[in-house]
Each structure stands twice: as C-alpha cells, then as structure tokens.
Scaffold this motif. Sequence first.
Motif, PDB file in Angstrom:
ATOM      1  N   ALA A   1       0.809  -1.284  -0.137  1.00 33.74           N
ATOM      2  CA  ALA A   1      -0.169   0.058   0.101  1.00 33.74           C
ATOM      3  C   ALA A   1       0.830   1.356  -0.131  1.00 33.74           C
ATOM      4  O   ALA A   1       0.479   2.267  -0.562  1.00 33.74           O
ATOM      5  N   ASN A   2       1.903   1.160   0.445  1.00 32.71           N
ATOM      6  CA  ASN A   2       2.744   2.407   0.707  1.00 32.71           C
ATOM      7  C   ASN A   2       3.118   2.752  -0.772  1.00 32.71           C
ATOM      8  O   ASN A   2       3.307   4.077  -0.968  1.00 32.71           O
TER       9      ASN A   2
ATOM     10  N   MET B   1       2.876   7.166  -4.616  1.00 37.04           N
ATOM     11  CA  MET B   1       2.893   7.804  -5.910  1.00 37.04           C
ATOM     12  C   MET B   1       1.683   8.640  -5.886  1.00 37.04           C
ATOM     13  O   MET B   1       1.616   9.742  -6.596  1.00 37.04           O
ATOM     14  N   GLY B   2       0.638   8.625  -5.123  1.00 34.97           N
ATOM     15  CA  GLY B   2      -0.417   9.593  -5.021  1.00 34.97           C
ATOM     16  C   GLY B   2       0.296  10.844  -4.534  1.00 34.97           C
ATOM     17  O   GLY B   2      -0.046  11.794  -4.806  1.00 34.97           O
ATOM     18  N   GLU B   3       1.236  10.797  -3.470  1.00 37.36           N
ATOM     19  CA  GLU B   3       1.965  12.019  -2.889  1.00 37.36           C
ATOM     20  C   GLU B   3       2.693  12.646  -4.208  1.00 37.36           C
ATOM     21  O   GLU B   3       2.604  14.077  -4.313  1.00 37.36           O
ATOM     22  N   ILE B   4       3.436  11.911  -5.072  1.00 38.87           N
ATOM     23  CA  ILE B   4       3.779  12.454  -6.504  1.00 38.87           C
ATOM     24  C   ILE B   4       2.757  13.099  -7.187  1.00 38.87           C
ATOM     25  O   ILE B   4       2.991  14.239  -7.677  1.00 38.87           O
TER      26      ILE B   4
ATOM     27  N   ALA C   1      -5.664  11.561 -10.374  1.00 38.15           N
ATOM     28  CA  ALA C   1      -4.528  10.497 -10.372  1.00 38.15           C
ATOM     29  C   ALA C   1      -4.272  10.273  -8.906  1.00 38.15           C
ATOM     30  O   ALA C   1      -4.087   9.010  -8.341  1.00 38.15           O
ATOM     31  N   ALA C   2      -3.984  11.275  -7.966  1.00 45.75           N
ATOM     32  CA  ALA C   2      -3.702  11.141  -6.748  1.00 45.75           C
ATOM     33  C   ALA C   2      -4.984  10.482  -5.909  1.00 45.75           C
ATOM     34  O   ALA C   2      -4.924   9.539  -5.197  1.00 45.75           O
ATOM     35  N   ALA C   3      -6.178  10.758  -6.234  1.00 45.29           N
ATOM     36  CA  ALA C   3      -7.441  10.263  -5.874  1.00 45.29           C
ATOM     37  C   ALA C   3      -7.562   8.825  -6.087  1.00 45.29           C
ATOM     38  O   ALA C   3      -7.779   7.959  -5.265  1.00 45.29           O
ATOM     39  N   LEU C   4      -7.241   8.508  -7.397  1.00 43.08           N
ATOM     40  CA  LEU C   4      -7.361   7.065  -7.755  1.00 43.08           C
ATOM     41  C   LEU C   4      -6.299   6.189  -6.803  1.00 43.08           C
ATOM     42  O   LEU C   4      -6.525   4.985  -6.455  1.00 43.08           O
ATOM     43  N   GLN C   5      -5.105   6.913  -6.689  1.00 47.94           N
ATOM     44  CA  GLN C   5      -3.971   6.048  -5.722  1.00 47.94           C
ATOM     45  C   GLN C   5      -4.637   5.877  -4.492  1.00 47.94           C
ATOM     46  O   GLN C   5      -4.517   4.572  -3.831  1.00 47.94           O
ATOM     47  N   ILE C   6      -5.365   6.748  -4.010  1.00 49.29           N
ATOM     48  CA  ILE C   6      -6.060   6.614  -2.606  1.00 49.29           C
ATOM     49  C   ILE C   6      -7.168   5.737  -2.404  1.00 49.29           C
ATOM     50  O   ILE C   6      -7.084   4.790  -1.646  1.00 49.29           O
ATOM     51  N   ARG C   7      -7.762   5.582  -3.606  1.00 51.27           N
ATOM     52  CA  ARG C   7      -8.867   4.511  -3.850  1.00 51.27           C
ATOM     53  C   ARG C   7      -8.463   3.342  -3.673  1.00 51.27           C
ATOM     54  O   ARG C   7      -8.727   2.316  -3.194  1.00 51.27           O
ATOM     55  N   VAL C   8      -7.284   3.035  -4.642  1.00 52.42           N
ATOM     56  CA  VAL C   8      -6.544   1.803  -4.707  1.00 52.42           C
ATOM     57  C   VAL C   8      -6.215   1.184  -3.068  1.00 52.42           C
ATOM     58  O   VAL C   8      -6.379   0.076  -2.752  1.00 52.42           O
ATOM     59  N   VAL C   9      -5.607   2.174  -2.450  1.00 48.27           N
ATOM     60  CA  VAL C   9      -5.249   1.740  -0.910  1.00 48.27           C
ATOM     61  C   VAL C   9      -6.190   1.350  -0.239  1.00 48.27           C
ATOM     62  O   VAL C   9      -6.220   0.612   0.610  1.00 48.27           O
TER      63      VAL C   9
END
Length: 195
Positions: A131-132, A137-140, A149-157
């Motif tokens: 998950a990290n 990547m969401g931070e980037i 794209a950041a929201a998508l990364q967070i949804r994956v997490v």
Amino acid sequence: RACLLRSMFPEHALRDYSTSLLLDDSNVHTYMNRGNLYAQMKCYDQALCDFVSAIQLEPTLAEAHISCGLVYLLQRRNSPRAIQCFSQALVVQPTSVVALMCRAEAYKREEKYSRARLDYIRALHLEPSNANCFIYMGEIDLKEKKYEAAALQIRVVAKLSSSFEQHKMQGALVEAFIGNYEKAISLLQGLPKSS
C-alpha cells in the motif's frame, strides 16, 4: 554477546564489536552490526565507515549498500550519493523492494518524479499489495497537481483493506480522503486513546 547488549547497554556492545573486529577484521556481519549500532547512537560518520568496510569485504551485500544510502539520504542530505548506493544495491540484488523504495524516495527529494514513480511501479510488481507504493505515488501526483490520479491511488489503497488492520490510522486517513467518513470513524474508534 554484543547482540544481546545492544538495546540495554549500547556502549558495552560497541566495545564487544570493536574487540571482535580487532581479533578478526574480516567479519562482515560484525561491521554491519556495529554500523547499525553507531547509527542507532546517531554516530553517522562511524556508521558509514563500518558500512563501507562491509562493502569492501562483501561487495554483493545489498544491505550494506542500502545502509550507506540511508545515511547519505537521511543524515547527510545527499540524495545523488544515496541514489548511487541504492542503485548499487539493486545491481547486486535486483529484487530488493527496500532498495527500490529507498531510491524512489531519493528521486522524490531530487524532484525526479518520473524515476521515482518507475521505482514504485517496480516495487509493486514484486509486492503487489504494498500500500505504501500507492500512497507515495499519490503523493507524487499531488506534487504534480494531478488530483484525479492522486485520488485514484488513494482509492486503490482503500481497497487494500487488509493492510489497514495493521495500520488503522493510515486507513482512517485514506477513508476520510475519499469521503468514507463513517468507516474512518469506525477505524479510529478501535485505536487506543493517547494522552
């Protein structure tokens, strides 16, 4: 004996490691252990010397390259040198997720976001449920103002919910970010109260 003394009596452990190296200066693991102890005691120059000695004795020891890189990255604020160390660790151990994650962090500090993202993706190929990687990547994406794209990364997490059992606070933050406030609250209620 030094390994047993490390946490309670670090000075005694340090003496034991040094004595051991006086008797046999070809013991890579003693250099690594003493280097880790020096780092724990915030004696970073000595730690770096021991990690370099371990590399000279065993150039294929990825852990020693990673340890050097961490000293350069976190204490000396020398990201380019840290990147070299992490890259060397990946030469000797190409499947090291730790080396990939560390190098990605160094790339981020240099604002080389595409290279950092590639290392996180490589780490995900080796550890798909890490998950990290998605969080970083969401931070980037946030730094590059790619909010979708950041929201998508967070949804994956958020979908990797099994990792939240170990990290409830992180899980609560992710759930709050994507608007699942009730789930965030329920995760927080399970945490011990701090004073």
